[in-house]
Motif scaffolding. Structure first.
Motif, PDB file in Angstrom:
ATOM      1  N   PRO A  23       0.810  -1.214   0.000  1.00  0.00           N
ATOM      2  CA  PRO A  23       0.000   0.000   0.000  1.00  0.00           C
ATOM      3  C   PRO A  23       0.842   1.262   0.000  1.00  0.00           C
ATOM      4  O   PRO A  23       2.045   1.220   0.249  1.00  0.00           O
ATOM      5  CB  PRO A  23      -0.792  -0.114   1.310  1.00  0.00           C
ATOM      6  CG  PRO A  23       0.124  -0.899   2.206  1.00  0.00           C
ATOM      7  CD  PRO A  23       0.788  -1.905   1.305  1.00  0.00           C
ATOM      8  N   VAL A  76      -8.942   4.407   5.508  1.00  0.00           N
ATOM      9  CA  VAL A  76      -8.327   3.986   4.251  1.00  0.00           C
ATOM     10  C   VAL A  76      -8.522   5.087   3.218  1.00  0.00           C
ATOM     11  O   VAL A  76      -9.610   5.667   3.116  1.00  0.00           O
ATOM     12  CB  VAL A  76      -8.952   2.665   3.744  1.00  0.00           C
ATOM     13  CG1 VAL A  76      -8.549   2.369   2.302  1.00  0.00           C
ATOM     14  CG2 VAL A  76      -8.548   1.507   4.648  1.00  0.00           C
ATOM     15  N   TYR A  77      -7.461   5.403   2.465  1.00  0.00           N
ATOM     16  CA  TYR A  77      -7.635   6.213   1.262  1.00  0.00           C
ATOM     17  C   TYR A  77      -7.457   5.300   0.060  1.00  0.00           C
ATOM     18  O   TYR A  77      -6.645   4.368   0.085  1.00  0.00           O
ATOM     19  CB  TYR A  77      -6.690   7.421   1.230  1.00  0.00           C
ATOM     20  CG  TYR A  77      -5.209   7.118   1.124  1.00  0.00           C
ATOM     21  CD1 TYR A  77      -4.589   6.942  -0.115  1.00  0.00           C
ATOM     22  CD2 TYR A  77      -4.408   7.057   2.268  1.00  0.00           C
ATOM     23  CE1 TYR A  77      -3.222   6.703  -0.221  1.00  0.00           C
ATOM     24  CE2 TYR A  77      -3.045   6.824   2.181  1.00  0.00           C
ATOM     25  CZ  TYR A  77      -2.455   6.649   0.931  1.00  0.00           C
ATOM     26  OH  TYR A  77      -1.102   6.398   0.841  1.00  0.00           O
ATOM     27  N   LEU A  78      -8.216   5.532  -0.991  1.00  0.00           N
ATOM     28  CA  LEU A  78      -8.216   4.612  -2.125  1.00  0.00           C
ATOM     29  C   LEU A  78      -8.831   5.282  -3.339  1.00  0.00           C
ATOM     30  O   LEU A  78      -9.431   6.360  -3.255  1.00  0.00           O
ATOM     31  CB  LEU A  78      -8.991   3.342  -1.785  1.00  0.00           C
ATOM     32  CG  LEU A  78     -10.530   3.412  -1.775  1.00  0.00           C
ATOM     33  CD1 LEU A  78     -11.123   2.015  -1.846  1.00  0.00           C
ATOM     34  CD2 LEU A  78     -11.068   4.142  -0.556  1.00  0.00           C
ATOM     35  N   ASP A  79      -8.682   4.612  -4.474  1.00  0.00           N
ATOM     36  CA  ASP A  79      -9.437   4.951  -5.673  1.00  0.00           C
ATOM     37  C   ASP A  79     -10.705   4.104  -5.647  1.00  0.00           C
ATOM     38  O   ASP A  79     -10.651   2.884  -5.821  1.00  0.00           O
ATOM     39  CB  ASP A  79      -8.612   4.645  -6.925  1.00  0.00           C
ATOM     40  CG  ASP A  79      -9.377   4.952  -8.211  1.00  0.00           C
ATOM     41  OD1 ASP A  79     -10.572   5.318  -8.137  1.00  0.00           O
ATOM     42  OD2 ASP A  79      -8.784   4.809  -9.294  1.00  0.00           O
ATOM     43  N   ARG A 125      -8.686  -0.514  -6.841  1.00  0.00           N
ATOM     44  CA  ARG A 125      -8.141  -0.824  -5.510  1.00  0.00           C
ATOM     45  C   ARG A 125      -7.232  -2.040  -5.567  1.00  0.00           C
ATOM     46  O   ARG A 125      -6.151  -2.059  -4.971  1.00  0.00           O
ATOM     47  CB  ARG A 125      -9.281  -1.052  -4.526  1.00  0.00           C
ATOM     48  CG  ARG A 125      -8.824  -1.326  -3.110  1.00  0.00           C
ATOM     49  CD  ARG A 125      -9.979  -1.562  -2.168  1.00  0.00           C
ATOM     50  NE  ARG A 125     -10.330  -2.975  -2.054  1.00  0.00           N
ATOM     51  CZ  ARG A 125     -11.508  -3.494  -2.357  1.00  0.00           C
ATOM     52  NH1 ARG A 125     -12.486  -2.732  -2.833  1.00  0.00           N
ATOM     53  NH2 ARG A 125     -11.747  -4.785  -2.193  1.00  0.00           N
ATOM     54  N   HIS A 150      -4.415   2.057  -2.966  1.00  0.00           N
ATOM     55  CA  HIS A 150      -4.955   2.140  -1.612  1.00  0.00           C
ATOM     56  C   HIS A 150      -3.825   2.436  -0.629  1.00  0.00           C
ATOM     57  O   HIS A 150      -2.653   2.148  -0.897  1.00  0.00           O
ATOM     58  CB  HIS A 150      -5.677   0.850  -1.211  1.00  0.00           C
ATOM     59  CG  HIS A 150      -4.818  -0.376  -1.273  1.00  0.00           C
ATOM     60  ND1 HIS A 150      -4.760  -1.203  -2.374  1.00  0.00           N
ATOM     61  CD2 HIS A 150      -3.952  -0.914  -0.376  1.00  0.00           C
ATOM     62  CE1 HIS A 150      -3.920  -2.201  -2.153  1.00  0.00           C
ATOM     63  NE2 HIS A 150      -3.412  -2.042  -0.934  1.00  0.00           N
ATOM     64  N   ASN A 199      -3.605  -8.176   1.362  1.00  0.00           N
ATOM     65  CA  ASN A 199      -4.026  -8.020  -0.028  1.00  0.00           C
ATOM     66  C   ASN A 199      -3.844  -9.340  -0.769  1.00  0.00           C
ATOM     67  O   ASN A 199      -3.090 -10.223  -0.315  1.00  0.00           O
ATOM     68  CB  ASN A 199      -3.219  -6.917  -0.718  1.00  0.00           C
ATOM     69  CG  ASN A 199      -3.871  -6.428  -1.994  1.00  0.00           C
ATOM     70  OD1 ASN A 199      -5.038  -6.731  -2.266  1.00  0.00           O
ATOM     71  ND2 ASN A 199      -3.142  -5.667  -2.787  1.00  0.00           N
ATOM     72  N   ALA A 241      -7.410  -4.989   2.321  1.00  0.00           N
ATOM     73  CA  ALA A 241      -7.568  -4.288   1.047  1.00  0.00           C
ATOM     74  C   ALA A 241      -7.932  -5.236  -0.081  1.00  0.00           C
ATOM     75  O   ALA A 241      -8.167  -4.782  -1.207  1.00  0.00           O
ATOM     76  CB  ALA A 241      -6.269  -3.542   0.694  1.00  0.00           C
ATOM     77  N   TYR A 292     -14.652  -0.038   5.472  1.00  0.00           N
ATOM     78  CA  TYR A 292     -14.689   1.104   4.564  1.00  0.00           C
ATOM     79  C   TYR A 292     -15.571   0.852   3.347  1.00  0.00           C
ATOM     80  O   TYR A 292     -15.885   1.792   2.610  1.00  0.00           O
ATOM     81  CB  TYR A 292     -13.272   1.496   4.127  1.00  0.00           C
ATOM     82  CG  TYR A 292     -12.487   0.429   3.388  1.00  0.00           C
ATOM     83  CD1 TYR A 292     -12.618   0.267   2.012  1.00  0.00           C
ATOM     84  CD2 TYR A 292     -11.596  -0.396   4.063  1.00  0.00           C
ATOM     85  CE1 TYR A 292     -11.887  -0.693   1.331  1.00  0.00           C
ATOM     86  CE2 TYR A 292     -10.866  -1.353   3.396  1.00  0.00           C
ATOM     87  CZ  TYR A 292     -11.016  -1.501   2.032  1.00  0.00           C
ATOM     88  OH  TYR A 292     -10.286  -2.466   1.355  1.00  0.00           O
TER      89      TYR A 292
END
Length: 541
Positions: free
Chosen positions: A95, A162-165, A173, A178, A231, A331, A353
């Motif tokens: 990540p 979490v930050y993500l697309d 993701r 992410h 992941n 993730a 999330y």
């Protein structure tokens, strides 16, 4: 090198941002933008969505995407990476770098899209957090190819995010877009837990740390955290997405998906278990894995830096009596059941999330395994007590030598493998008891701080978690613990309390943080073993 050529990075040898404190105003060497967000007026954190080649545990390079810290100039970044192949902050990570903030901080990001595949538009979101773009409040931000968007938000309630697309979910993701945002409570007058409003059970648990027979040693140090991001990687699906200029639909991506790699913070197997250089003194830096960070400095979210490198901090280290909060994030696409040996853990909070749920637990139970469904975020407390299967009369052990190592692995057995059956090269790591309780590993609390610009007065006061040895003092530094000394030899009373009053100007002139450092009486020895510290941001009035 062309602008969109892959930047290759290795999951087996990546060393990145050191988590030790830096002197003065926090910057990534001289190459990056200021990124701390504890007072207004700082520059942006620059995050680039980039095409990368991610090396798996068996040396297969998989085409993926990454949130990459950047100076804003790709050529400058590449030059810095070439000069610092193990330490450059501009190395891509999956990540992405964990962002660290205090509740209420003003965070400013500049997110750019440099991905030439999977459609023209990518996105950015922090589920559960309002973002402001151009004066408007939004939940998701769209970033067109070759464009950038400036984003501002206020750090939410303490917890793990979490930050993500979020676009084309879960494809973007799963391609690697992410990362994690950790929000800690304000440090002055803290309740000693990871939350502003803990349940009674969580507050009682943290109150008992270091104060009861079951939890010997010390309270929780707010900087003492680990971040575990699980992941799954299907290399064939990733190559398919990376080879298409248009979007691959989620339905097509998920049809027949077959993960072959199972990662923890982007690493697998042996390479996710950093043992600390005291175990392998002959391994040179850069061979197999980075050996340059002393274990005393691992698992600390140093607050005068704005980020935390999860790939250099997978394994967890500490003495008995140094509890650690593990922030677990799934993730990927499969359920996991993480299992740890040597201690049971306490579940503190549970969020997801994908669904938007978030709660702090009231009913605390000891667990030796805990499930993570896709989207889960779970904060767990590893208490660092003596292993309960060792009789008290036999502790500390005489026939076995410290450090004591215990594994963590997934009870969903397939994830312990890689590339079709290579065991144990999957989702696994270890944690390490480095020694018995060290009475000198005190935790510093700041109970009061007052910085008055108009009157030019600065005051800071607090206490230590245990009574100090005779002759011990604290020092007040501007910036991190290696910053300029503002005041040395501040006395500590018999109750562990200390206080300093001085002029505000020297503090304001040197940056946005001060650090209180506890110096042992025998401060001529190795400094890395010789002090505890607490960094707090300045709040002028």
């Amino acid at each position: 090198m062309k602008r969109r050529d892959f930047i290759k990075f290795s999951t087996t040898g990546l060393a990145a941002v050191a988590v030790g404190s830096m002197a003065g105003w926090p910057r990534f060497w001289n190459a990056g933008q200021a990124f701390a967000a504890t007072i207004p007026g700082l520059d942006f954190i620059n995050l680039e969505m980039a095409e990368v080649g991610a090396e798996m545990v068996d040396e297969r390079v998989v085409s993926m995407w990454s949130f990459r810290l950047t100076s804003g100039d790709r050529d400058d970044d590449l030059a810095h990476i070439a000069e610092n192949p193990y330490d450059s902050p501009y190395l891509p990570r999956i990540p992405g770098l964990t962002l660290v903030a205090l509740a209420g901080d003003r965070i400013r990001l500049r997110v750019s899209n440099d991905i030439n595949r999977g459609g023209d538009t990518k996105g950015f979101s922090i589920p559960g957090v309002d973002l402001r773009v151009g004066g408007e409040t939004v939940q998701e931000v769209m970033v067109e190819r070759d464009e950038s968007v400036e984003i501002e938000f206020t750090a939410p309630a303490p917890g793990t995010y979490v930050y993500l697309d979020p676009t084309n979910a879960p494809v973007n993701r799963m391609m690697g877009l992410h990362g994690v945002l950790v929000v800690l409570p304000q440090l002055v007058g803290s309740n000693g837990t990871p939350y502003d409003n803990p349940t009674q059970s969580v507050q009682r648990l943290f109150d008992d740390l270091g104060r009861t027979v079951h939890f010997p040693g010390h309270p929780w140090d707010q900087e003492r955290n680990a971040v575990w991001v699980t992941n799954t990687v299907d290399p064939d699906k990733c190559e398919w997405v990376a080879g298409n200029s248009s979007r691959v639909s989620p339905e097509a991506f998920l049809a027949g998906i077959l993960p072959q790699y199972f990662t923890l913070n982007g690493k697998s197997g042996f390479f996710a278990a950093q043992h600390g250089k005291n175990l392998f003194p002959d391994l040179a830096p850069g061979s197999l894995r980075d050996e340059r960070h002393d274990i005393e400095h691992l698992n600390k979210l140093a607050l005068n830096r704005g980020t935390f490198d999860t790939q250099s901090n997978v394994a967890i280290h500490g003495n008995v009596g140094q509890p650690c909060v593990i922030r677990c994030i799934n993730a990927g696409l499969m359920w996991h059941s993480l299992h740890i040996h040597g201690n049971h853990l306490y579940p503190l909070s549970h969020a997801n999330y994908l669904s938007g749920s978030r709660q702090i637990h009231s009913n605390l139970t000891m667990l030796d395994s805990w499930s993570l469904e896709p989207g889960d975020i779970k904060d767990m407390l590893l208490p660092f007590i003596p292993p309960p299967d060792i009789p008290a009369a036999a502790w500390p052990p005489q026939q076995e030598f410290f450090p004591l190592l215990y594994p963590m692995h997934d009870h969903n057995e397939i994830s312990n493998t890689a590339a079709g059956g290579n065991y144990p090269h999957g989702l696994t790591t270890h944690w390490q008891i480095s020694g018995p309780v060290d009475p000198m590993n005190v935790v510093i609390f700041v109970d009061r701080m007052d910085l008055r610009v108009r009157s030019g007065r600065f005051e800071i006061a607090g206490r230590l978690s245990s009574h100090p040895e005779a002759g011990a003092t604290v020092g007040i530094h501007v910036g991190g613990p290696d910053g300029e000394m503002l005041a040395g030899g501040v006395p500590i009373d018999s109750q562990g309390r200390w206080q300093y009053r001085g002029r505000a100007l020297p503090v304001l002139a040197k940056g946005g943080f001060v650090t209180v450092v506890y110096h042992r009486a025998d401060d001529d020895s190795d400094r890395s073993h010789n002090f505890s510290s607490r960094t707090v941001p300045l709040r002028p009035r």
